[in-house]
Design a protein around this motif. Sequence first.
Motif, PDB file in Angstrom:
ATOM      1  N   MET A 170       1.007  -1.243  -0.160  1.00  0.00           N
ATOM      2  CA  MET A 170      -0.074   0.001   0.104  1.00  0.00           C
ATOM      3  C   MET A 170       0.775   1.118   0.165  1.00  0.00           C
ATOM      4  SD  MET A 170      -2.891   0.843   2.800  1.00  0.00           S
ATOM      5  CE  MET A 170      -3.673  -0.694   2.539  1.00  0.00           C
ATOM      6  N   SER A 171       0.848   2.181  -0.790  1.00  0.00           N
ATOM      7  CA  SER A 171       1.392   3.383  -1.072  1.00  0.00           C
ATOM      8  C   SER A 171       1.244   4.331   0.063  1.00  0.00           C
ATOM      9  CB  SER A 171       1.049   4.031  -2.303  1.00  0.00           C
ATOM     10  OG  SER A 171      -0.057   4.584  -2.241  1.00  0.00           O
ATOM     11  N   GLN A 182      -2.277   4.837   2.556  1.00  0.00           N
ATOM     12  CA  GLN A 182      -2.273   4.695   3.869  1.00  0.00           C
ATOM     13  C   GLN A 182      -2.855   5.910   4.387  1.00  0.00           C
ATOM     14  OE1 GLN A 182       1.760   3.798   5.075  1.00  0.00           O
ATOM     15  NE2 GLN A 182       1.524   1.695   4.708  1.00  0.00           N
ATOM     16  N   LEU A 183      -2.476   7.009   4.089  1.00  0.00           N
ATOM     17  CA  LEU A 183      -3.160   8.339   4.405  1.00  0.00           C
ATOM     18  C   LEU A 183      -4.550   8.415   4.314  1.00  0.00           C
ATOM     19  CD1 LEU A 183      -0.168  10.989   3.609  1.00  0.00           C
ATOM     20  CD2 LEU A 183      -0.939  10.185   5.944  1.00  0.00           C
ATOM     21  N   LYS A 184      -4.923   8.162   3.263  1.00  0.00           N
ATOM     22  CA  LYS A 184      -6.268   8.189   3.030  1.00  0.00           C
ATOM     23  C   LYS A 184      -7.141   7.261   3.937  1.00  0.00           C
ATOM     24  CE  LYS A 184     -10.103   8.329  -0.420  1.00  0.00           C
ATOM     25  NZ  LYS A 184     -11.097   8.331   0.523  1.00  0.00           N
ATOM     26  N   ARG A 185      -6.583   6.051   4.002  1.00  0.00           N
ATOM     27  CA  ARG A 185      -7.225   4.886   5.002  1.00  0.00           C
ATOM     28  C   ARG A 185      -7.507   5.670   6.293  1.00  0.00           C
ATOM     29  NH1 ARG A 185      -5.338  -1.355   6.083  1.00  0.00           N
ATOM     30  NH2 ARG A 185      -7.094  -1.768   7.246  1.00  0.00           N
ATOM     31  N   GLN A 186      -6.444   6.271   6.887  1.00  0.00           N
ATOM     32  CA  GLN A 186      -6.315   6.911   7.961  1.00  0.00           C
ATOM     33  C   GLN A 186      -7.172   7.974   8.254  1.00  0.00           C
ATOM     34  OE1 GLN A 186      -2.326   7.905   8.747  1.00  0.00           O
ATOM     35  NE2 GLN A 186      -1.448   6.156   9.791  1.00  0.00           N
ATOM     36  N   ILE A 187      -7.375   8.816   7.224  1.00  0.00           N
ATOM     37  CA  ILE A 187      -8.490   9.804   7.285  1.00  0.00           C
ATOM     38  C   ILE A 187      -9.836   9.304   7.158  1.00  0.00           C
ATOM     39  CG2 ILE A 187      -9.561  11.595   5.689  1.00  0.00           C
ATOM     40  CD1 ILE A 187      -6.660  12.417   4.877  1.00  0.00           C
TER      41      ILE A 187
END
Length: 120
Positions: free
Chosen positions: A1-2, A6-11
């Motif tokens: 996962m790029s 990962q940031l999108k998932r955390q958001i």
Amino acid sequence: MSPAQQLKRQIDQLTIEANRDRTKVSIAATELMEYCNQNQASDFLVERYEMNYQKMSPAQQLKRQIDQLTIEANRDRTKVSIAATELMEYCNQNQASDFLVVGMNAADNPYKEKKGCLVL
């Protein structure tokens, strides 16, 4: 996962958590105390305390602490001055039969060696 994924998932996760309906801690604690007072079955308490504390979620740990504090708050207490007076009276009444005070009769002593040492 790029990193961007990962940031999108955390958001997305933070957005889900931010939109959850929350209850104030004071309200939850009051409701929990009322529940504990109404449901003081010993089986419930035994089951709750048998769980491994480290494996509990923070909410379960807090509930466990509140359960224990509720039990301790409802426990009947005796004043130290009354307990000390009763203890002194008991000691004075039983002083004549206390082996630590009057000693033990050598004939009745179960710990006395039966025979002396023998050298062969």
